[in-house]
Design an enzyme around this catalytic site. Structure first.
Site, PDB file in Angstrom:
ATOM      1  N   SER A  29       0.806  -1.223   0.000  1.00 46.18           N
ATOM      2  CA  SER A  29       0.000   0.000   0.000  1.00 46.18           C
ATOM      3  C   SER A  29       0.844   1.281   0.000  1.00 46.18           C
ATOM      4  CB  SER A  29      -0.965  -0.002   1.186  1.00 46.18           C
ATOM      5  OG  SER A  29      -1.890  -1.039   1.026  1.00 46.18           O
ATOM      6  N   LYS A  78      -8.799  -5.762  11.128  1.00 43.57           N
ATOM      7  CA  LYS A  78      -9.974  -5.418  10.307  1.00 43.57           C
ATOM      8  C   LYS A  78     -11.300  -5.519  11.066  1.00 43.57           C
ATOM      9  CE  LYS A  78      -8.531  -6.094   5.533  1.00 43.57           C
ATOM     10  NZ  LYS A  78      -8.907  -6.727   4.270  1.00 43.57           N
ATOM     11  N   ASP A 114     -12.917  -3.348  -0.172  1.00 38.51           N
ATOM     12  CA  ASP A 114     -12.568  -4.620  -0.837  1.00 38.51           C
ATOM     13  C   ASP A 114     -13.651  -5.055  -1.832  1.00 38.51           C
ATOM     14  OD1 ASP A 114     -10.090  -5.028   0.301  1.00 38.51           O
ATOM     15  OD2 ASP A 114     -10.867  -6.176   1.996  1.00 38.51           O
ATOM     16  N   GLY A 138     -13.084 -21.237  -0.074  1.00 41.63           N
ATOM     17  CA  GLY A 138     -12.594 -20.625   1.164  1.00 41.63           C
ATOM     18  C   GLY A 138     -13.675 -19.803   1.838  1.00 41.63           C
ATOM     19  N   GLY A 141     -11.728 -14.149   5.679  1.00 39.99           N
ATOM     20  CA  GLY A 141     -12.053 -12.725   5.613  1.00 39.99           C
ATOM     21  C   GLY A 141     -12.350 -12.245   4.200  1.00 39.99           C
ATOM     22  N   ALA A 142     -11.496 -12.596   3.246  1.00 32.68           N
ATOM     23  CA  ALA A 142     -11.693 -12.112   1.872  1.00 32.68           C
ATOM     24  C   ALA A 142     -12.968 -12.695   1.265  1.00 32.68           C
ATOM     25  CB  ALA A 142     -10.478 -12.459   1.021  1.00 32.68           C
ATOM     26  N   LEU A 236      -7.844 -14.343  -6.026  1.00 37.00           N
ATOM     27  CA  LEU A 236      -7.549 -13.108  -5.280  1.00 37.00           C
ATOM     28  C   LEU A 236      -6.043 -12.921  -5.064  1.00 37.00           C
ATOM     29  CD1 LEU A 236     -10.538 -12.824  -5.010  1.00 37.00           C
ATOM     30  CD2 LEU A 236     -10.305 -12.590  -2.554  1.00 37.00           C
ATOM     31  N   TYR A 238      -2.260 -12.216  -5.926  1.00 38.05           N
ATOM     32  CA  TYR A 238      -1.633 -11.408  -6.982  1.00 38.05           C
ATOM     33  C   TYR A 238      -0.148 -11.727  -7.166  1.00 38.05           C
ATOM     34  CZ  TYR A 238      -1.139  -8.640  -2.726  1.00 38.05           C
ATOM     35  OH  TYR A 238      -0.915  -8.236  -1.436  1.00 38.05           O
ATOM     36  N   GLY A 259      -5.579 -11.205  -8.839  1.00 37.08           N
ATOM     37  CA  GLY A 259      -5.935 -10.344  -7.708  1.00 37.08           C
ATOM     38  C   GLY A 259      -5.330  -8.948  -7.732  1.00 37.08           C
TER      39      GLY A 259
END
Ligand code: NAP
Length: 295
Positions: A29, A78, A114, A138, A141-142, A236, A238, A259
């Protein structure tokens, strides 16, 4: 080609943005946001902050005291950040997690970008999703952002596959109180061979295949053979890019989405919210692509 403005010196007027997490040193980030801030010629800097779970309350108070404009939130904060926020958007409430926070006179507010990030490459395909059966690998969280995204997209069916029946059941229950009208079914991993025959949008939200385990895939070759040609395979992950999963799906005639765009677009949505102006998404994407190609 547009020239990047020179870096502004950090002065007493420089505004501060950042990201909290623990650990934080691998976060991309700062790279992405500082490239965008520099391209915009804005007097801001975006910093990573390693915040231990037990220090979260102190850090929130400290950030307010020094006038931080806003920050991103990553693992493990989060969910833990929710009690410190005076307002949380509906989408963040639905997911039960916040990744973007900004300061107001009433206190800290939070949202989750997200879902916007996940949806961006799908919306770019500009198609009708109403006959779509989304199969999500899965239930972490994602996967929560992906379920919310598939709901917003209007997918006909949303199926979530996991390896732990108890976690699957509590994942299912967690959507009962959701402000989004979510309809989904949960299945143990052993049901996957049958579910794959119906899937038209297959999304990997597990870390299987992520660097350094680049030869792994959530699906065996026999399972991949059950995919319908034309199925959209979305990973997701990358790095690597593409993953083994996406290579398998492409070889079977699937359309692959990695991702990286989700990462870029969730960051762009956060930055746009803080700055209240359009942000240079192409610059953010380019700096990450260059960095990941070198890594
Ligand atoms: P998480 O909360 O830990 O969830 C991971 C999920 O994968 C859990 O349901 C876990 O099952 C399952 N899983 C892990 N290993 C497995 C295995 N060997 N077999 C079957 N299931 C397995 O992690 P997350 O935050 O959701 O992140 C998941 C992935 O998404 C990561 O690779 C992350 O980098 C990526 N991600 C990408 C973006 C982006 O912007 N592109 C954003 C967020 C996340 P159990 O609960 O049973 O362990």
């Amino acid at each position: 080609m547009q020239e990047t403005p020179p870096k502004l010196p950090i002065t007493g007027k420089t505004k501060l943005l950042g990201v909290i997490g623990y650990p934080i040193e691998h976060s991309l980030s700062p790279l992405m946001h500082n490239a965008a801030l520099q391209a915009l010629g804005l007097d801001y800097v975006y910093l990573p902050f390693a915040v231990k779970p037990e220090d979260l309350a102190d850090v929130m108070a400290g950030f307010a005291a020094i006038g931080l404009s806003g920050f991103n939130v990553t693992i493990p904060h989060k969910q833990a950040i929710l009690p410190y926020l005076s307002e949380v958007t509906t989408i963040a409430q639905a997911i039960g997690a916040v990744n973007t926070v900004w300061y107001t006179e009433q206190g800290w507010n939070g949202t989750n970008t997200d879902v916007v990030g996940f949806l961006a490459p799908l919306k770019a395909l500009d198609r009708d999703w109403s006959n779509t059966t989304a199969l999500i690998l899965g239930n972490g969280g994602a996967a929560r952002a992906v379920v919310a995204g598939c709901t917003q997209l209007g997918c006909d069916r949303i199926q979530v596959v996991g390896r732990d029946d108890k976690k699957l059941e509590s994942f299912l229950q967690s959507w009962c109180q959701s402000p989004l009208s979510v309809s989904l079914s949960v299945h143990h991993w052993k049901a996957l061979p049958d579910l794959l025959l119906e899937a038209t949008l297959l999304i990997n939200t597990t870390p299987i295949g992520m660097f350094p385990h680049i030869h792994q895939s959530p699906l065996s070759e026999a399972e991949i053979d059950r995919l319908q040609p034309g199925t959209i395979a979305y990973d997701l992950i990358y790095t690597p890019n593409p993953t083994r999963f996406l290579q398998q799906a492409q070889a079977r005639g699937g359309l692959a989405i990695d991702g990286l765009e989700m990462l870029v677009q969730q960051g762009a949505a956060a930055l746009q919210g803080w700055l209240d102006q359009p942000v240079p998404i192409a610059t953010m994407r380019q700096v990450l692509q260059t960095h990941l190609a070198r890594a």
